[in-house]
Structure formats: C-alpha cells, structure tokens
Design a protein around this motif. Structure first.
Motif, PDB file in Angstrom:
ATOM      1  N   ALA A  31       0.797  -1.099   0.006  1.00  0.00           N
ATOM      2  CA  ALA A  31       0.072   0.075   0.061  1.00  0.00           C
ATOM      3  C   ALA A  31       0.908   1.133   0.244  1.00  0.00           C
ATOM      4  N   SER A  32       2.084   1.280   0.905  1.00  0.00           N
ATOM      5  CA  SER A  32       2.848   2.566   0.812  1.00  0.00           C
ATOM      6  C   SER A  32       3.584   2.552  -0.538  1.00  0.00           C
ATOM      7  N   GLU A  33       3.741   1.581  -1.076  1.00  0.00           N
ATOM      8  CA  GLU A  33       4.333   1.809  -2.611  1.00  0.00           C
ATOM      9  C   GLU A  33       3.378   2.296  -3.530  1.00  0.00           C
ATOM     10  N   ALA A  34       2.424   1.887  -3.423  1.00  0.00           N
ATOM     11  CA  ALA A  34       1.299   2.299  -4.506  1.00  0.00           C
ATOM     12  C   ALA A  34       0.919   3.918  -4.152  1.00  0.00           C
ATOM     13  N   VAL A  35       0.884   4.277  -2.692  1.00  0.00           N
ATOM     14  CA  VAL A  35       0.611   5.575  -2.344  1.00  0.00           C
ATOM     15  C   VAL A  35       1.825   6.392  -3.132  1.00  0.00           C
ATOM     16  N   LEU A  39       1.317   9.239  -6.017  1.00  0.00           N
ATOM     17  CA  LEU A  39       1.637  10.755  -5.796  1.00  0.00           C
ATOM     18  C   LEU A  39       2.699  11.286  -6.605  1.00  0.00           C
ATOM     19  N   HIS A  40       3.553  10.459  -6.902  1.00  0.00           N
ATOM     20  CA  HIS A  40       4.819  10.825  -7.587  1.00  0.00           C
ATOM     21  C   HIS A  40       4.259  10.977  -9.109  1.00  0.00           C
ATOM     22  N   ARG A  41       3.297  10.217  -9.493  1.00  0.00           N
ATOM     23  CA  ARG A  41       2.959  10.287 -11.110  1.00  0.00           C
ATOM     24  C   ARG A  41       2.067  11.670 -11.007  1.00  0.00           C
ATOM     25  N   ILE A  42       1.430  12.144 -10.064  1.00  0.00           N
ATOM     26  CA  ILE A  42       0.459  13.330 -10.221  1.00  0.00           C
ATOM     27  C   ILE A  42       1.355  14.280 -10.153  1.00  0.00           C
ATOM     28  N   ALA A  43       2.537  14.263  -9.198  1.00  0.00           N
ATOM     29  CA  ALA A  43       3.538  15.381  -9.121  1.00  0.00           C
ATOM     30  C   ALA A  43       4.379  15.524 -10.515  1.00  0.00           C
ATOM     31  N   VAL A  44       4.501  14.348 -11.057  1.00  0.00           N
ATOM     32  CA  VAL A  44       5.330  14.559 -12.332  1.00  0.00           C
ATOM     33  C   VAL A  44       4.508  14.899 -13.694  1.00  0.00           C
TER      34      VAL A  44
END
Length: 93
Positions: A31-35, A39-44
């Motif tokens: 779950a931590s990796e997925a979050v 969030l990384h994809r949203i930021a990038v």
C-alpha cells in the motif's frame, strides 16, 4: 543532497483497505509503494495517473519466473542468440 520524508495517514474503511491490499499484493506492491507511486505520477505528470490492473496469468508466470531467476542469480538463456532462437521459434519462424 539529503532527502526528507514525511508521513501521510489515510483513513478508510476496513473492507476497502482489505480489498485494495489484496489487489496490490497481486501486483507485487505494498500500500505504501502504491501511494508513493500514485503521488509521484501526479507530481510529475500534473494529472491523475492511469489505472493499474492485476496482471493476467501469463504475465504472473513471467513475473514469478523472473523473481526466481533473480533469487537464484541465474538467467534463462546462456546467450542472446539462444534467447532470439527461442523467440523466433515461439513466433513460428
């Protein structure tokens, strides 16, 4: 460069968490990796990321084979030529 981290707490109902955790486990993600990925994809991308899906049976077999080879430190093929020969045979060439 030193990177700082922070905690993100998410509250959700137990059943949703259970179902989502099971699906993520099938994708070999926590779950931590997925979050973090989400969030990384949203930021990038500055956009909502595409949906990830559970891999099909063939992909799961390939993933398991790859993980086993990494665990053993071995390769499926001794040479690139051997690999290309099998690929050509699989394609009927």
């Amino acid at each position: 460069m030193k990177t700082h981290s922070s905690m993100l707490h998410v509250r959700m109902d137990t059943e949703t968490k259970r179902k989502a955790t099971a699906v993520l486990a099938a994708m070999r993600l926590t779950a931590s990796e997925a979050v973090r990925l989400f969030l990384h994809r949203i930021a990038v991308d500055q956009a909502f990321p595409l949906e990830l899906k559970v891999p099909n049976a063939r992909t799961r077999r390939a993933m398991a084979e790859s993980e086993e080879m990494m665990r053993r430190g071995t390769a499926r093929f001794a040479t690139a030529d051997e690999m290309f020969t099998e690929l050509e045979e699989a394609c009927g060439r």
